[in-house]
Design a protein around this motif. Structure first.
Motif, mmCIF file in Angstrom:
data_model
loop_
_atom_site.group_PDB
_atom_site.id
_atom_site.type_symbol
_atom_site.label_atom_id
_atom_site.label_comp_id
_atom_site.label_asym_id
_atom_site.label_seq_id
_atom_site.Cartn_x
_atom_site.Cartn_y
_atom_site.Cartn_z
ATOM 1 N N UNK A 79 8.134 5.103 -11.085
ATOM 2 C CA UNK A 79 9.000 5.798 -10.134
ATOM 3 C C UNK A 79 10.394 5.990 -10.725
ATOM 4 N N UNK A 80 10.907 4.975 -11.407
ATOM 5 C CA UNK A 80 12.236 5.081 -12.012
ATOM 6 C C UNK A 80 12.268 6.196 -13.055
ATOM 7 N N UNK A 81 11.228 6.306 -13.849
ATOM 8 C CA UNK A 81 11.174 7.359 -14.869
ATOM 9 C C UNK A 81 11.056 8.729 -14.208
ATOM 10 N N UNK A 82 10.208 8.837 -13.200
ATOM 11 C CA UNK A 82 10.055 10.120 -12.491
ATOM 12 C C UNK A 82 11.405 10.558 -11.921
ATOM 13 N N UNK A 83 12.067 9.656 -11.224
ATOM 14 C CA UNK A 83 13.353 10.010 -10.620
ATOM 15 C C UNK A 83 14.410 10.301 -11.686
ATOM 16 N N UNK A 84 14.393 9.552 -12.780
ATOM 17 C CA UNK A 84 15.359 9.807 -13.856
ATOM 18 C C UNK A 84 15.134 11.192 -14.453
ATOM 19 N N UNK A 85 13.881 11.598 -14.569
ATOM 20 C CA UNK A 85 13.573 12.901 -15.165
ATOM 21 C C UNK A 85 14.022 14.065 -14.280
ATOM 22 N N UNK A 86 13.929 13.886 -12.971
ATOM 23 C CA UNK A 86 14.271 15.010 -12.090
ATOM 24 C C UNK A 86 15.714 14.957 -11.611
ATOM 25 N N UNK A 87 16.390 13.855 -11.900
ATOM 26 C CA UNK A 87 17.783 13.730 -11.475
ATOM 27 C C UNK A 87 17.887 12.992 -10.160
ATOM 28 N N UNK A 88 18.074 11.688 -10.222
ATOM 29 C CA UNK A 88 18.116 10.881 -9.007
ATOM 30 C C UNK A 88 19.417 11.073 -8.244
ATOM 31 N N UNK A 89 19.335 10.775 -6.973
ATOM 32 C CA UNK A 89 20.551 10.747 -6.156
ATOM 33 C C UNK A 89 21.193 9.368 -6.294
ATOM 34 N N UNK A 90 22.404 9.251 -5.816
ATOM 35 C CA UNK A 90 23.076 7.946 -5.809
ATOM 36 C C UNK A 90 22.293 6.959 -4.945
ATOM 37 N N UNK A 91 21.657 7.450 -3.889
ATOM 38 C CA UNK A 91 20.846 6.597 -3.017
ATOM 39 C C UNK A 91 19.625 6.051 -3.766
ATOM 40 N N UNK A 92 19.003 6.903 -4.599
ATOM 41 C CA UNK A 92 17.862 6.453 -5.408
ATOM 42 C C UNK A 92 18.286 5.318 -6.337
ATOM 43 N N UNK A 93 19.429 5.484 -6.977
ATOM 44 C CA UNK A 93 19.936 4.459 -7.892
ATOM 45 C C UNK A 93 20.222 3.170 -7.124
ATOM 46 N N UNK A 94 20.820 3.289 -5.962
ATOM 47 C CA UNK A 94 21.095 2.115 -5.129
ATOM 48 C C UNK A 94 19.793 1.399 -4.758
ATOM 49 N N UNK A 95 18.809 2.162 -4.335
ATOM 50 C CA UNK A 95 17.512 1.563 -3.983
ATOM 51 C C UNK A 95 16.881 0.860 -5.187
ATOM 52 N N UNK A 96 17.011 1.450 -6.354
ATOM 53 C CA UNK A 96 16.454 0.831 -7.564
ATOM 54 C C UNK A 96 17.128 -0.517 -7.829
ATOM 55 N N UNK A 97 18.445 -0.571 -7.667
ATOM 56 C CA UNK A 97 19.156 -1.836 -7.864
ATOM 57 C C UNK A 97 18.767 -2.856 -6.795
ATOM 58 N N UNK A 98 18.577 -2.403 -5.572
ATOM 59 C CA UNK A 98 18.138 -3.321 -4.508
ATOM 60 C C UNK A 98 16.769 -3.891 -4.868
ATOM 61 N N UNK A 99 15.860 -3.019 -5.315
ATOM 62 C CA UNK A 99 14.519 -3.479 -5.698
ATOM 63 C C UNK A 99 14.610 -4.564 -6.777
ATOM 64 N N UNK A 100 15.367 -4.286 -7.824
ATOM 65 C CA UNK A 100 15.479 -5.232 -8.933
ATOM 66 C C UNK A 100 16.138 -6.530 -8.470
ATOM 67 N N UNK A 101 17.183 -6.421 -7.672
ATOM 68 C CA UNK A 101 17.841 -7.620 -7.169
ATOM 69 C C UNK A 101 16.909 -8.494 -6.354
#
Length: 150
Positions: A79-101
C-alpha cells in the motif's frame, strides 16, 4: 511527497531488523540458563520453533513478534508503494506513520509483557489503519484521473 510516504515503510523495515536482532540475546540467554542441556533439541536442522515448551515463553516472544512483522505489514509495504507511486496526500502519510507507530508499540508490548487483551487492541488499531490506507490506495488507483498522468 513520495519519499515521505516511503519513510514509514523504511522505518518498519529497520524495526523488523531490530526485532530480529532482539531474538539472539533472548533465545541464547535462555539457552545458557538451561541447567539440564539434555532437554534441548538435538536433532539435525533444529529450528526456533523446536524451542517452544523447552525455553521460557518470554524467550520466544521476540521470535513470535518477528514472524508477525512478516505477515500483515507486507500488505502495508504494498500500500505504501502504491500510494507513493500515485502521490499520497498528507493524510495518507499521517496514516502510514500511525500504522508504523502502533506496530512498534505492539512489538514492544508483545516482546516485553505479552498481555493478549492489550496486544489485541493494538493489532485491531493497526488493522483498521491499514484497511483505511488500502481503501484509499484502491480509490486513488481505480478512480485516478487519466488526464492528470504525466
Amino acid at each position: 511527497m513520495q519519499a515521505q510516504m516511503l519513510a514509514p515503510a523504511a522505518v518498519l523495515v529497520v524495526w523488523t531488523l531490530i526485532v530480529l536482532l532482539w531474538i539472539i540475546p533472548s533465545r541464547f540467554g535462555a539457552v545458557a540458563k538451561v541447567k539440564d542441556k539434555s532437554t534441548l533439541p538435538t536433532k539435525a536442522g533444529v529450528r526456533g520453533g523446536d524451542l517452544e515448551g523447552v525455553l521460557p515463553d518470554k524467550a520466544n516472544w521476540p521470535a513470535h513478534n518477528h514472524t508477525h512483522l512478516h505477515e500483515q505489514p507486507t500488505l502495508f509495504y504494498a500500500v505504501a508503494v502504491i500510494l507513493a507511486m500515485i502521490g499520497p496526500s498528507a493524510f495518507d502519510v499521517l496514516l502510514a506513520w500511525v500504522y508504523v507507530g502502533v506496530r512498534i508499540v505492539h512489538s514492544l508490548w508483545q516482546n516485553l509483557f505479552n498481555g493478549v487483551p492489550i496486544r489485541f487492541v493494538l493489532f485491531m488499531i493497526s488493522s483498521i489503519v491499514l484497511i483505511i490506507l488500502a481503501v484509499r490506495a484502491l480509490m486513488a488507483t481505480m478512480f485516478a484521473d487519466p488526464s492528470l498522468a504525466p
